[in-house]
Design an enzyme around this catalytic site. Structure first.
Site, PDB file in Angstrom:
ATOM      1  N   SER A 102      17.235 -43.311 -24.719  1.00 30.72           N
ATOM      2  CA  SER A 102      16.216 -42.279 -24.570  1.00 30.72           C
ATOM      3  C   SER A 102      15.000 -42.665 -25.401  1.00 30.72           C
ATOM      4  O   SER A 102      15.140 -43.169 -26.519  1.00 30.72           O
ATOM      5  CB  SER A 102      16.751 -40.924 -25.034  1.00 30.72           C
ATOM      6  OG  SER A 102      15.804 -39.904 -24.808  1.00 30.72           O
ATOM      7  N   HIS A 106       4.380 -41.083 -28.324  1.00 36.07           N
ATOM      8  CA  HIS A 106       3.235 -40.215 -28.586  1.00 36.07           C
ATOM      9  C   HIS A 106       2.062 -41.083 -29.063  1.00 36.07           C
ATOM     10  O   HIS A 106       2.016 -41.473 -30.240  1.00 36.07           O
ATOM     11  CB  HIS A 106       3.577 -39.176 -29.658  1.00 36.07           C
ATOM     12  CG  HIS A 106       4.604 -38.180 -29.242  1.00 36.07           C
ATOM     13  ND1 HIS A 106       4.344 -37.184 -28.315  1.00 36.07           N
ATOM     14  CD2 HIS A 106       5.902 -38.011 -29.624  1.00 36.07           C
ATOM     15  CE1 HIS A 106       5.435 -36.443 -28.150  1.00 36.07           C
ATOM     16  NE2 HIS A 106       6.387 -36.930 -28.922  1.00 36.07           N
ATOM     17  N   HIS A 116       8.133 -40.054 -21.538  1.00 31.95           N
ATOM     18  CA  HIS A 116       9.552 -39.940 -21.869  1.00 31.95           C
ATOM     19  C   HIS A 116      10.368 -40.665 -20.812  1.00 31.95           C
ATOM     20  O   HIS A 116      10.005 -40.666 -19.630  1.00 31.95           O
ATOM     21  CB  HIS A 116       9.952 -38.458 -21.895  1.00 31.95           C
ATOM     22  CG  HIS A 116      11.410 -38.206 -21.712  1.00 31.95           C
ATOM     23  ND1 HIS A 116      11.957 -37.846 -20.481  1.00 31.95           N
ATOM     24  CD2 HIS A 116      12.451 -38.263 -22.581  1.00 31.95           C
ATOM     25  CE1 HIS A 116      13.275 -37.687 -20.622  1.00 31.95           C
ATOM     26  NE2 HIS A 116      13.589 -37.938 -21.869  1.00 31.95           N
ATOM     27  N   ASN A 118      14.753 -41.600 -20.004  1.00 34.35           N
ATOM     28  CA  ASN A 118      16.145 -41.508 -20.419  1.00 34.35           C
ATOM     29  C   ASN A 118      17.034 -42.028 -19.300  1.00 34.35           C
ATOM     30  O   ASN A 118      16.793 -41.720 -18.130  1.00 34.35           O
ATOM     31  CB  ASN A 118      16.508 -40.055 -20.752  1.00 34.35           C
ATOM     32  CG  ASN A 118      17.994 -39.862 -21.010  1.00 34.35           C
ATOM     33  OD1 ASN A 118      18.748 -39.519 -20.108  1.00 34.35           O
ATOM     34  ND2 ASN A 118      18.397 -40.091 -22.236  1.00 34.35           N
ATOM     35  N   VAL A 119      18.008 -42.837 -19.652  1.00 32.14           N
ATOM     36  CA  VAL A 119      19.061 -43.236 -18.711  1.00 32.14           C
ATOM     37  C   VAL A 119      20.396 -43.091 -19.430  1.00 32.14           C
ATOM     38  O   VAL A 119      20.521 -43.459 -20.600  1.00 32.14           O
ATOM     39  CB  VAL A 119      18.870 -44.673 -18.187  1.00 32.14           C
ATOM     40  CG1 VAL A 119      17.763 -44.731 -17.146  1.00 32.14           C
ATOM     41  CG2 VAL A 119      18.559 -45.657 -19.316  1.00 32.14           C
ATOM     42  N   ARG A 120      21.398 -42.535 -18.744  1.00 29.06           N
ATOM     43  CA  ARG A 120      22.633 -42.157 -19.442  1.00 29.06           C
ATOM     44  C   ARG A 120      23.841 -42.241 -18.513  1.00 29.06           C
ATOM     45  O   ARG A 120      23.711 -42.186 -17.283  1.00 29.06           O
ATOM     46  CB  ARG A 120      22.496 -40.734 -19.992  1.00 29.06           C
ATOM     47  CG  ARG A 120      22.153 -39.709 -18.911  1.00 29.06           C
ATOM     48  CD  ARG A 120      21.754 -38.369 -19.495  1.00 29.06           C
ATOM     49  NE  ARG A 120      21.391 -37.401 -18.452  1.00 29.06           N
ATOM     50  CZ  ARG A 120      20.177 -37.275 -17.939  1.00 29.06           C
ATOM     51  NH1 ARG A 120      19.191 -38.047 -18.376  1.00 29.06           N
ATOM     52  NH2 ARG A 120      19.927 -36.396 -16.988  1.00 29.06           N
ATOM     53  N   GLY A 268      27.391 -32.294 -32.161  1.00 29.46           N
ATOM     54  CA  GLY A 268      27.407 -32.710 -33.557  1.00 29.46           C
ATOM     55  C   GLY A 268      26.750 -34.051 -33.776  1.00 29.46           C
ATOM     56  O   GLY A 268      27.112 -34.789 -34.698  1.00 29.46           O
ATOM     57  N   GLY A 269      25.764 -34.374 -32.942  1.00 27.68           N
ATOM     58  CA  GLY A 269      25.054 -35.644 -33.081  1.00 27.68           C
ATOM     59  C   GLY A 269      24.165 -35.667 -34.315  1.00 27.68           C
ATOM     60  O   GLY A 269      24.019 -34.676 -35.039  1.00 27.68           O
ATOM     61  N   ARG A 270      23.525 -36.787 -34.512  1.00 31.30           N
ATOM     62  CA  ARG A 270      22.673 -36.985 -35.685  1.00 31.30           C
ATOM     63  C   ARG A 270      21.325 -36.308 -35.450  1.00 31.30           C
ATOM     64  O   ARG A 270      20.571 -36.700 -34.560  1.00 31.30           O
ATOM     65  CB  ARG A 270      22.491 -38.476 -35.936  1.00 31.30           C
ATOM     66  CG  ARG A 270      21.704 -38.816 -37.185  1.00 31.30           C
ATOM     67  CD  ARG A 270      21.769 -40.316 -37.416  1.00 31.30           C
ATOM     68  NE  ARG A 270      21.056 -40.689 -38.619  1.00 31.30           N
ATOM     69  CZ  ARG A 270      19.761 -41.016 -38.650  1.00 31.30           C
ATOM     70  NH1 ARG A 270      19.053 -40.992 -37.534  1.00 31.30           N
ATOM     71  NH2 ARG A 270      19.178 -41.370 -39.789  1.00 31.30           N
TER      72      ARG A 270
END
Length: 313
Positions: A102, A106, A116, A118-120, A268-270
């Site tokens: 991701s 700016h 932006h 994102n690939v997932r 609970g990610g960073r």
């Protein structure tokens, strides 16, 4: 939003997806360092206590970017967060793996759009059943002083990336993007759109993975020509203040609607990596109205779904 088709999952090659995502992150960070006068991304390799981790890369105060982040993550756990099961409540409670790249850029110059991408990839497993996998992703463009030439180019590259996968693919994903990146409380799109897709697994793993790669590989081809055309445009304090004001809309969307942000926080990610998409400076102004017929007022006509390629024809 369509749900994954459990009857046509095929065999997923997680190692192949991970390898591609890591190489994509490397390729984009190298290209953007070259655009920023050799300014380097800081690298922050992190571990998630509940399972997995990632590699967050942030560039600040380059010649092009005021701030940009390109993050790779690969996390896993015992229970899919609610943000990942909105279209598939039957998967609630399944164990999961999720990996993706991701980015958000700016720029300093208000004439260069924010962007932006994102690939997932997700895979969920339930005891005694075959794994269910799906892909998602896309890219979108958020100009402050829009230029028709730039928007047409952006959508031409998006259409080209989708073309091998069916004539309707670009139209479907373009319309999905317009629906997804919509600020309901403002009644405006976040920008001029692009592509968005999710829950993709029809046609088997190889086809879906190829589509993901086509979108990921098209991003720089779509964005860098716009950068080259606009990065040296002269701006003053008026344009800068309008850019900061409009960045507020970006923050509103990411914190209120964005499923990726919600997934990261719910899993609970960073936190620093999840919120690196937010701009470094932003302002809100109560009751702001641009001067009629000004360049700032012109933006409103772009913040709605439009057939950019049809209009150009």
């Amino acid at each position: 939003m369509s749900a994954p088709d459990d009857s046509n999952t095929g065999k997923a090659d997680k190692a192949k997806v991970r390898s591609y995502l890591i190489s994509l992150q490397e390729h984009i960070t190298a290209a953007m360092e070259a655009q920023n006068g050799g300014a380097r991304f800081s690298r922050d390799v992190w571990t998630r206590p509940a399972g997995g981790g990632g590699d967050s890369r942030v560039l600040r105060d380059g010649s092009l970017l005021e701030q940009g982040g390109v993050g790779f993550s690969h996390v896993f756990g015992d229970h899919l967060p609610p943000a990942a099961t909105a279209a598939r409540p039957d998967l609630a409670g399944a164990s999961f793996e999720a990996m993706g790249v991701s980015l958000v850029f700016h720029p300093h110059n208000p004439y260069v759009p924010t962007t932006h991408m994102n690939v997932r990839f997700f895979i969920a497993e339930r005891p005694g059943q075959d794994p269910v996998w799906w892909f998602g992703g896309g890219f979108d463009l958020t100009p402050y002083y829009p230029c028709d030439e730039d928007i047409r180019h952006w959508h031409q590259i998006a259409r080209r990336a989708c073309q091998p996968f069916g004539d309707a693919t670009y139209t479907d994903y373009k319309e999905w993007c317009d629906r997804y990146f919509y600020l309901k409380h403002r009644q405006e799109t976040r920008g001029v759109g692009g592509l968005f897709f999710d829950d993709l697994n029809s046609g088997g793993f190889d086809r879906c993975f190829s589509l993901l790669q086509s979108v990921g590989n098209a991003f720089l081809e779509a964005y860098l020509p716009i950068v080259e055309r606009r990065r040296h445009d002269v701006f003053g304090e008026r344009e800068r203040q309008f850019q900061l004001y409009r960045r507020g809309r970006y923050v509103e969307f990411n914190l209120v609607f964005d499923r990726g942000t919600l997934f990261g926080l719910q899993s609970g990610g960073r936190t620093e990596s999840i919120l690196m998409s937010l701009p470094p400076l932003v302002r809100w102004e109560y009751g702001f109205e641009p001067t009629p017929d000004s360049p700032e007022a012109k933006l409103a006509d772009y913040l709605r779904p439009r057939d950019w390629l049809g209009e150009s024809a």
